[in-house]
Scaffold this active site. Structure first.
Site, mmCIF file in Angstrom:
data_model
loop_
_atom_site.group_PDB
_atom_site.id
_atom_site.type_symbol
_atom_site.label_atom_id
_atom_site.label_comp_id
_atom_site.label_asym_id
_atom_site.label_seq_id
_atom_site.Cartn_x
_atom_site.Cartn_y
_atom_site.Cartn_z
ATOM 1 C CB CYS A 196 2.335 2.158 10.067
ATOM 2 S SG CYS A 196 0.950 2.468 8.953
ATOM 3 C CG HIS A 250 -0.210 -0.009 2.533
ATOM 4 N ND1 HIS A 250 0.252 -1.183 3.087
ATOM 5 C CD2 HIS A 250 0.136 0.963 3.404
ATOM 6 C CE1 HIS A 250 0.853 -0.928 4.240
ATOM 7 N NE2 HIS A 250 0.794 0.371 4.455
#
Length: 668
Positions: free
Chosen positions: A187, A65
């Site tokens: 993240c 991603h």
């Protein structure tokens, strides 16, 4: 709002054998659907994200991603692989692959949908239904949440189990009070791992009858935990790969500090560790309000390799020092351009300043720049210490840096002072103290004791040896000539071009700017070689896209036009898109060019008093014509090699639209 995933974005028989091939196959579906505007540009962004941390998860899941300017609408493509594909998960290959694409400026609603998917991936009934489904449309509906999992019995059993756990938990909470934990997850992209770690921790806490509240600091922003919830917590878990925001809220609590993948893969262990820390009364140092992304103080947790942690600490100091270098150095360089080098000996402008005299203005700029340079070593030391032990380490770090200047230990003294300060504060933070004293530890006790210890060590123990080493290094740079100077130029050129703005690049740059704090002929040669070599990667790629355009995609050719300006401005990062797309051909080529430029700059005896500026500070360079010759030679070498290496593969082709699809415009 367009649908996140449709049947056309589902491949239930993904034939790819590698993660790169799988990502490309799913990305091609996004291009055909008009969701991605440039295939290669998007894949380069995915590869850059993958390089930060593998995206494979336990349970046979891969979630490549990224956020990208080449994405026109938040999109998800799903592929199911029979044999499985290695995405770096500890338990083996992934058979369920989710490619998540978010626009660089994605709105909060879409990112919330993406985070919801990340949470659902932790549900075995959801992944089980995807493994069994044969209809792409139904699979898309499952992922969107339109369709319930086909295995209806599993949710029922899960609900029953949860009720049983809840009843048991109720029995346990009668006496004594339940253990309470607050957690923060984050993240680099804030899309998937952030929310999967939160879901994993919540599930593990429910199973153990623990009350856990999670703050997800994702791309959609974050909603801070209620202060009363934090105050009532017995322990804190940080599962993060970027700096935790507003960390001071968690001061005085036992803190388990790990990477985000640990939150996903071993939540029960983290909870057990939090319990043990609380039982021992182990209190972690209160953290700073981490608003800067320049460094992540203390990031990585105890499990991170020492070399990685040390690099993080040093880069923390360098990243905060660089603005002082740039501002002070350019002011000094400008003062020399106006008033000549003798302006450095002018009287203080506080005593003598004439508005109409150019020399007065030159002296003013020189003295302001000199004041900025006076902060280099203290700032370096202070923020190395901050990177190790957060805000309580700032005072001893700055004190140690100031002492390094006093004893003439220079740049090396600042490095050692920062490491000593951080280590001393970390040692003090491990000492158990009474709860009544915790409030004054970070603002009084730790700065007082650590400053005294660091001052003693710098003045009495290590200061003189470091000062002698600094003098030897300075004398060595001044005496560089012939082959020794050329070898140093080659090494610095290779370092500047290897990662183009990364750790090695920053180490070489820090070495050069450290010499400007006390400039000598040798240190000025080093600064010139470093800047010249750093200009080569973007200039080399810009020239390559001009002379052999057919070897590059349309996006790369556009990036090549921008790289002319970036290279001329000494912004090495202008070559990163090329290196990310084709590292095995681009990186060796630009390294060779940088080595040639560094060697020639040192051989020609070029000098530079400004730490930045590229071709715009050429008038301040010693031997300016030869300096430009060195840059041109390295650029030609880099261009020649990359053209030759790329010529060994098929000509790059721009992604063509699928049959029946209209031509997709390139994003600006």
């Amino acid at each position: 709002m367009s649908e996140l995933i449709t049947a056309d974005l589902v491949d239930l028989d993904l034939s790819a054998e590698t993660k790169n091939a799988a990502t490309r196959s799913l990305a091609e579906r996004m291009v055909a659907a008009g969701r991605v505007t440039d295939l290669d540009g998007f894949l380069a962004d995915v590869a850059a994200r993958e390089a930060q941390m593998p995206t494979g998860l336990d349970g046979g899941i891969g979630i490549p991603h990224c956020r990208s300017t080449h994405v026109s609408a938040p999109t998800l493509a799903f592929g199911r692989s029979g044999p499985g594909i290695d995405f770096g998960a500890p338990d083996g290959p992934a058979d369920l692959i989710f490619l998540i694409a978010a626009p660089a400026g994605a709105d909060e609603d879409h990112l919330t949908i993406l985070s919801s998917l990340a949470r659902r991936l932790m549900d075995p009934s959801f992944t089980g239904a995807l493994r069994a489904e044969a209809d792409p449309a139904v699979a898309a509906g499952l992922i969107r949440g339109d369709e319930p999992p086909s295995a209806a019995e599993e949710p029922a059993q899960e609900t029953e189990a949860q009720e049983t756990v809840g009843a048991a938990g109720a029995a346990r909470t009668a006496t004594p009070e339940p253990f309470r934990i607050v957690a923060v997850t984050s993240c680099p992209t804030g899309i998937a791992h952030t929310y999967m770690a939160a879901e994993s921790l919540e599930a593990a806490a429910r199973a153990e009858g623990i009350i856990l509240s999670v703050e997800t600091q994702g791309s959609a922003g974050f909603e801070p935990l209620d202060p009363s919830v934090i105050a009532a917590a017995d322990a804190v878990i940080w599962a993060h790969d970027v700096d935790v925001r507003e960390k001071a809220r968690f001061g005085g609590k036992p803190i388990v500090d790990v990477g985000v993948k640990a939150g996903i893969g071993r939540p029960a262990e983290l909870i057990a560790e939090a319990r043990r820390k609380a039982e021992r009364g182990e209190i972690s140092g209160a953290a700073d309000d981490g608003g800067s992304e320049a460094a992540v103080p203390g990031s990585g947790g105890a499990g991170t390799h020492f070399g990685v942690r040390l690099r993080t600490y040093l880069m923390s100091g360098v990243s905060y020092m660089v603005p002082f270098v740039a501002a002070g150095g350019l002011l000094i360089a400008l003062s020399f351009a106006i008033g000549g080098y003798e302006i450095a000996g002018a009287k203080s402008v506080a005593d003598h300043f004439v508005w109409g005299e150019a020399d007065s203005w030159a002296a003013l700029l020189n003295q302001i720049g000199g004041a900025a340079f006076g902060f280099l070593v203290p700032v370096l030391a202070g923020y190395i210490a901050y990177g190790m032990a957060d805000r309580p380490a700032l005072v001893p770090g700055f004190v140690g840096g100031a002492i390094a200047l006093t004893i003439e230990a220079g740049f090396l003294g600042g490095l050692v002072a920062g490491l000593l300060a951080g280590a001393v504060v970390m040692a003090i933070q491990r000492v158990k103290v009474r709860p009544t004293l915790r409030g004054i530890m970070p603002v009084l006790v730790i700065p007082l004791i650590s400053s005294a210890v660091v001052g003693f060590l710098m003045f009495v123990v290590v200061g003189k040896p470091i000062a002698s080493l600094q003098k030897a290094l300075t004398d060595g740079l001044n005496g560089l000539s012939g082959s020794n100077a050329i070898i140093l130029g080659i090494v610095l050129g290779l370092m500047m071009c290897f990662d183009m703005g990364g750790p090695l690049n920053k180490v070489a740059y820090a070495f050069a700017v450290g010499g400007l704090a006390d400039p000598t002929t040798g240190s000025l040669k080093v600064m010139a070689a470093v800047m010249a070599a750093g200009m080569v990667p973007p200039l080399g790629m810009a020239l390559a896209t001009t002379v052999r355009a057919r070897l590059f995609t349309r996006t790369e050719r556009e990036n090549g036009r921008a790289a002319w300006v970036l290279g001329a401005s000494f912004i090495s990062e202008g070559a990163i898109p090329f290196a990310a797309a084709d590292p095995l051909r681009v990186i060796p080529s630009v390294m060779a060019g940088g080595a040639v430029t560094g060697a020639l700059s040192m051989a020609f005896g070029c000098t530079l008093r400004a730490p930045h500026g590229g071709i715009f500070v050429v008038p301040l360079i010693g031997q300016p014509f030869l300096y430009l010759v060195a840059i041109a030679a390295g650029t030609v070498v880099a261009t020649t090699l990359v053209v030759v290496l790329k010529g060994t593969r098929p000509t790059a082709q721009d992604p063509a639209p699928a049959s029946g699809a209209s031509k997709i415009p390139v994003a600006a």
